[in-house]
Motif scaffolding. Structure first.
Motif, PDB file in Angstrom:
ATOM      1  N   TRP A 114      -8.907   3.419  -6.526  1.00  0.00           N
ATOM      2  CA  TRP A 114      -7.834   3.373  -5.871  1.00  0.00           C
ATOM      3  C   TRP A 114      -7.405   3.889  -4.532  1.00  0.00           C
ATOM      4  O   TRP A 114      -7.077   3.116  -3.529  1.00  0.00           O
ATOM      5  N   ASP A 115      -8.359   4.858  -3.970  1.00  0.00           N
ATOM      6  CA  ASP A 115      -8.145   5.112  -2.786  1.00  0.00           C
ATOM      7  C   ASP A 115      -8.797   4.280  -1.751  1.00  0.00           C
ATOM      8  O   ASP A 115      -8.513   3.869  -0.603  1.00  0.00           O
ATOM      9  N   LEU A 172      -6.590   1.310  -1.590  1.00  0.00           N
ATOM     10  CA  LEU A 172      -5.546   1.455  -0.476  1.00  0.00           C
ATOM     11  C   LEU A 172      -6.180   1.251   1.073  1.00  0.00           C
ATOM     12  O   LEU A 172      -5.493   0.572   1.956  1.00  0.00           O
ATOM     13  N   ARG A 173      -7.364   1.832   1.422  1.00  0.00           N
ATOM     14  CA  ARG A 173      -7.915   1.415   2.615  1.00  0.00           C
ATOM     15  C   ARG A 173      -8.205   0.223   2.986  1.00  0.00           C
ATOM     16  O   ARG A 173      -7.869  -0.326   4.156  1.00  0.00           O
ATOM     17  N   ARG A 225      -5.015  -1.665   4.277  1.00  0.00           N
ATOM     18  CA  ARG A 225      -4.606  -1.204   5.260  1.00  0.00           C
ATOM     19  C   ARG A 225      -5.541  -1.708   6.551  1.00  0.00           C
ATOM     20  O   ARG A 225      -5.184  -1.609   7.647  1.00  0.00           O
ATOM     21  N   THR A 278       0.772   4.311  -2.823  1.00  0.00           N
ATOM     22  CA  THR A 278       0.335   5.649  -2.106  1.00  0.00           C
ATOM     23  C   THR A 278       1.446   6.720  -2.943  1.00  0.00           C
ATOM     24  O   THR A 278       1.119   7.656  -3.390  1.00  0.00           O
ATOM     25  N   GLU A 279       2.755   6.220  -2.519  1.00  0.00           N
ATOM     26  CA  GLU A 279       3.729   7.053  -3.261  1.00  0.00           C
ATOM     27  C   GLU A 279       3.554   7.380  -4.475  1.00  0.00           C
ATOM     28  O   GLU A 279       3.662   8.558  -5.172  1.00  0.00           O
ATOM     29  N   ALA A 314       0.818  -1.547   0.022  1.00  0.00           N
ATOM     30  CA  ALA A 314      -0.089  -0.016  -0.038  1.00  0.00           C
ATOM     31  C   ALA A 314       1.080   1.291  -0.049  1.00  0.00           C
ATOM     32  O   ALA A 314       0.613   2.267  -0.587  1.00  0.00           O
ATOM     33  N   ASP A 315       1.812   1.165   0.626  1.00  0.00           N
ATOM     34  CA  ASP A 315       2.938   2.484   0.927  1.00  0.00           C
ATOM     35  C   ASP A 315       3.396   2.687  -0.617  1.00  0.00           C
ATOM     36  O   ASP A 315       3.738   3.987  -1.118  1.00  0.00           O
TER      37      ASP A 315
END
Length: 332
Positions: A250-251, A254-255, A258, A229-230, A225-226
């Motif tokens: 995409w957002d 990512l949630r 995590r 995100t980058e 995920a990191d």
């Protein structure tokens, strides 16, 4: 979609350049649907196919077989070849040489679907092989080898390619083979979307775990995920909107990555619909001592950052980690 029974025959023959996991699977599915296919690959793979034929399976329990006696296998592009379509399935390190061989042998304007990971270098490739009609394409799913001649589609997804008039009849042919092919006017966002998905490849390779087990590990999921995100922050800075290659934006994707593992397992059941033994292609390449595509995945994010006057330290660290493993394998 209703497909004419003679769709495979009227579309013409196919040449698979690079009979590896993807090439054998796509070419095999097309041949099982009645398409005439020639396979070009390494001697070791060709010997395997000549001895065992092709056995193809997927997540839904589908199974297809092509007997060895019906396979046309070649170590190089056959002289006089006039394929209606080429499936270029070599990895990026072998791309330049493969394009050279195709350009030397095939008629002008032969359409070539280029299934490489990362951002296909269409401008440079077209300059090097101007007589070919190169079309960027994307395979969203993972293919694994389950045994001699047995290639298994371990995850799901729709094939994608650059829209072109010459591909219009092929959509029906791919559909007949059970392989949905979406055509896109602009493949760049699609390629970036697949690249974001593929940022898990090095995480998987470093984990030493099958993909499903790795995704069920919260530490590995956060690392993936990191990286995404980058990359997303840089894409937005560059005003590039990557194509959604998962059911989630995409957002939200990512949630979900995590979330605590029990919640992740519950919510991400579609993402986890994969063979329990499947590994990323990068893990397979490292295990076999082959060059990886790290420079075309995390390395592409690093280059995007540089073009924007900034850095991508997480993706750069991943490039360094995979390079160290590659170098250790060479000296072992």
């Amino acid at each position: 979609m209703t497909v004419p029974q003679d769709a495979a025959e009227t579309a013409g023959p196919v040449l698979v350049m690079g009979a590896g996991l993807i090439g054998c699977y796509l070419g095999g599915r097309l041949q099982a649907a009645g398409v005439s296919v020639d396979f070009v690959g390494r001697p070791s793979v060709l010997q395997e196919l000549a001895a065992h034929g092709l056995h193809l399976t997927d997540l839904s329990g589908g199974t297809w077989r092509v007997p060895a006696s019906e396979l046309r296998l070649h170590e190089d592009v056959p002289a006089g070849s006039r394929p209606a379509l080429v499936l270029l399935c070599v990895k990026r390190p072998a791309l330049a040489q493969a394009l050279q061989r195709l350009a030397q042998t095939l008629p002008k304007e032969t359409p070539v679907l280029c299934w490489q990971n990362g951002l296909f270098p269409i401008d440079a490739a077209t300059l090097a092989s101007p007589q070919l009609h190169l079309l960027p394409a994307m395979v969203p799913f993972n293919v694994m080898r389950r045994g001699p001649g047995h290639f298994h589609q371990a995850t799901a997804g729709q094939l994608a390619a650059q829209s072109a008039a010459c591909l219009a009849p092929w959509q029906a042919v791919f559909q007949r083979a059970g392989l949905s092919l979406g055509l896109h006017a602009d493949m760049r966002p699609v390629q970036w979307g697949k690249l974001l998905l593929n940022l898990n490849n090095p995480v998987n390779a470093l984990s030493g775990l099958p993909l499903k087990a790795q995704l069920l590990d919260a530490t590995h999921r956060r690392r993936y995920a990191d990286l995404v995100t980058e990359a997303l922050a840089l894409l937005r800075q560059a005003h590039i909107e990557p194509y959604r290659v998962t059911p989630l934006e995409w957002d939200r994707f990512l949630r979900v990555l995590r979330l605590p593992t029990p919640l992740f397992r519950l919510i991400a059941f579609r993402m986890l619909r994969m063979d329990a033994h499947a590994r990323s292609s990068m893990a397979e390449d490292l295990a076999a001592g082959r060059p990886t595509e790290i420079d075309d995945l995390c390395g592409e994010v690093v280059r995007l950052g540089r073009s924007l006057g900034t850095q991508a330290p997480l993706n750069a660290a991943m490039v360094d980690a995979i390079h160290r493993l590659q170098n250790a394998g060479r000296t072992a």
